[in-house]
Design a protein around this motif. Structure first.
Motif, PDB file in Angstrom:
ATOM      1  N   ILE A 274       1.916   0.371  -0.175  1.00 39.32           N
ATOM      2  CA  ILE A 274       2.087   1.695   0.421  1.00 39.32           C
ATOM      3  C   ILE A 274       0.862   2.101   1.235  1.00 39.32           C
ATOM      4  O   ILE A 274       0.982   2.665   2.321  1.00 39.32           O
ATOM      5  N   GLU A 275      -0.316   1.784   0.730  1.00 37.82           N
ATOM      6  CA  GLU A 275      -1.534   2.199   1.433  1.00 37.82           C
ATOM      7  C   GLU A 275      -1.740   1.467   2.761  1.00 37.82           C
ATOM      8  O   GLU A 275      -2.564   1.890   3.580  1.00 37.82           O
ATOM      9  N   ALA A 276      -0.980   0.379   2.984  1.00 32.68           N
ATOM     10  CA  ALA A 276      -1.112  -0.360   4.244  1.00 32.68           C
ATOM     11  C   ALA A 276      -0.239   0.229   5.350  1.00 32.68           C
ATOM     12  O   ALA A 276      -0.373  -0.153   6.513  1.00 32.68           O
ATOM     13  N   ILE A 277       0.650   1.156   5.015  1.00 30.99           N
ATOM     14  CA  ILE A 277       1.538   1.769   5.999  1.00 30.99           C
ATOM     15  C   ILE A 277       0.803   2.905   6.694  1.00 30.99           C
ATOM     16  O   ILE A 277       0.480   3.930   6.073  1.00 30.99           O
ATOM     17  N   ARG A 278       0.526   2.751   7.948  1.00 30.61           N
ATOM     18  CA  ARG A 278      -0.234   3.763   8.681  1.00 30.61           C
ATOM     19  C   ARG A 278       0.568   5.049   8.869  1.00 30.61           C
ATOM     20  O   ARG A 278       0.048   6.143   8.741  1.00 30.61           O
ATOM     21  N   ASP A 279       1.831   4.908   9.237  1.00 30.15           N
ATOM     22  CA  ASP A 279       2.673   6.074   9.450  1.00 30.15           C
ATOM     23  C   ASP A 279       3.584   6.244   8.238  1.00 30.15           C
ATOM     24  O   ASP A 279       4.619   5.594   8.130  1.00 30.15           O
ATOM     25  N   ARG A 280       3.200   7.130   7.332  1.00 27.15           N
ATOM     26  CA  ARG A 280       3.958   7.301   6.092  1.00 27.15           C
ATOM     27  C   ARG A 280       5.356   7.857   6.338  1.00 27.15           C
ATOM     28  O   ARG A 280       6.216   7.774   5.460  1.00 27.15           O
ATOM     29  N   SER A 281       5.587   8.440   7.518  1.00 23.29           N
ATOM     30  CA  SER A 281       6.926   8.955   7.819  1.00 23.29           C
ATOM     31  C   SER A 281       7.939   7.821   7.940  1.00 23.29           C
ATOM     32  O   SER A 281       9.148   8.058   7.893  1.00 23.29           O
ATOM     33  N   ASP A 282       7.456   6.574   8.082  1.00 23.21           N
ATOM     34  CA  ASP A 282       8.355   5.417   8.140  1.00 23.21           C
ATOM     35  C   ASP A 282       8.945   5.091   6.764  1.00 23.21           C
ATOM     36  O   ASP A 282       9.901   4.333   6.661  1.00 23.21           O
ATOM     37  N   ILE A 283       8.327   5.647   5.720  1.00 23.86           N
ATOM     38  CA  ILE A 283       8.837   5.435   4.362  1.00 23.86           C
ATOM     39  C   ILE A 283       9.924   6.480   4.114  1.00 23.86           C
ATOM     40  O   ILE A 283       9.630   7.645   3.828  1.00 23.86           O
TER      41      ILE A 283
END
Length: 301
Positions: free
Chosen positions: A170-179
């Motif tokens: 999770i911490e590698a996802i720059r744009d958390r809105s993609d989750i």
């Protein structure tokens, strides 16, 4: 998972500490940029080789590429900004911050076609023939370029735990809105990773399939421009399906309609309709309309 790991657990693939960039003499070079550069080079080389085999001048394609690359990047950025306007309207300078991400392939493709048409007009070349020669290289470049998204941990799809499931910290996802909500709802208790569709991989494989199809069909095309239509239709079909899985979709303003799916449908309809119309006209004429390029022997006479 560690922050740098990427895994395909159901395939038994666990990649440890996959870097986003590397250093050369103190300069940080992003793998995304390196892969895009390789993709562009591979595309140009492919077009030049097809040009040589078909009796055209390969140098024309290298010359055209100088303009195509520049305007395609501009087009890709403009397309992304238009459909992500809320992210830029309060800070217009961010429009020019390409390092922050934000390039849409459809914008680049549209700009490339416009550049091709204008360049051919100026240089007095056959745009349909030029396009047919360039299309295999374009789709190959797209297939390679998608792996830049792999290193950036982006362009993934909804929750998925099947054979090709990809795990990302999770911490590698720059744009958390993609989750998405669905992805978040399926995070295992106490886990620090998500399970998603590797849509970058789906598109890369689909593009490779279209690449092979274009190469096989190139000598069998019935008219100049047919390879362009096959590219538009083939890529459009794949992109329509894959776009429906992605979580980073751009929407038409004020709607929940994915703009890339609209463009994909338009491409497919245009490609199929144009191909049918041209074939009907050729049937009436009973003559082929594939431009003949002089062979090397004819050039030397």
């Amino acid at each position: 998972m560690n922050a740098g790991d990427i895994a395909f657990p159901n395939l038994g693939i666990y990649l440890k500490n996959v870097p986003r960039d590397f250093s050369v003499f103190g300069f940080r070079i992003a793998f995304y940029g390196l892969i895009i550069g390789i993709a562009v080079f591979a595309g140009i080389v492919t077009a030049a080789r097809i040009a040589k085999k078909s009796g055209q001048n390969p140098d024309d394609y290298w010359d055209f590429a100088l303009y195509a690359v520049i305007f395609s990047v501009i087009g890709a950025r403009i397309y992304y900004v238009i459909f992500s306007w809320d992210s830029y309207k309060d800070n217009l300078l961010q429009i020019f911050n390409l390092r922050g991400g934000g390039l849409a392939i459809y914008g680049g493709v549209i700009a490339a076609f416009i550049t091709l048409y204008v360049w051919c007009k100026i240089c007095k070349k056959s745009a349909p023939l030029f396009g047919d020669t360039a299309m295999p290289g374009l789709i190959l470049g797209q297939a390679i370029g998608r792996w830049g998204n792999f290193f950036n941990r982006e362009v993934f799809g909804e929750y998925y735990n099947g054979l090709l499931s990809m795990q990302l910290p999770i911490e590698a996802i720059r744009d958390r809105s993609d989750i998405s909500e669905k992805i978040a709802a399926n995070i295992p208790a106490g886990a620090n990773y998500i399970n998603v569709h590797p849509t970058f991989l789906y598109e890369s494989l689909w593009n490779l399939f279209i690449f092979v199809l274009l190469l096989v069909y190139w000598k069998h095309r019935k008219f100049n421009g047919e390879i362009c239509l096959l590219y538009l239709g083939g890529y459009g079909v794949g992109r329509f399906v894959i776009e429906g899985i992605r979580t980073d979709t751009l929407f038409l303003p004020g709607t929940t309609v994915p703009v890339s799916q609209v463009v994909a449908v338009a491409m497919v309809v245009f490609a199929v309709a144009t191909d049918i119309i041209v074939r009907m006209r050729l049937a009436k004429k009973s003559t082929p309309e594939v431009a003949k390029v002089p062979s090397e022997a004819e050039k030397s006479e």
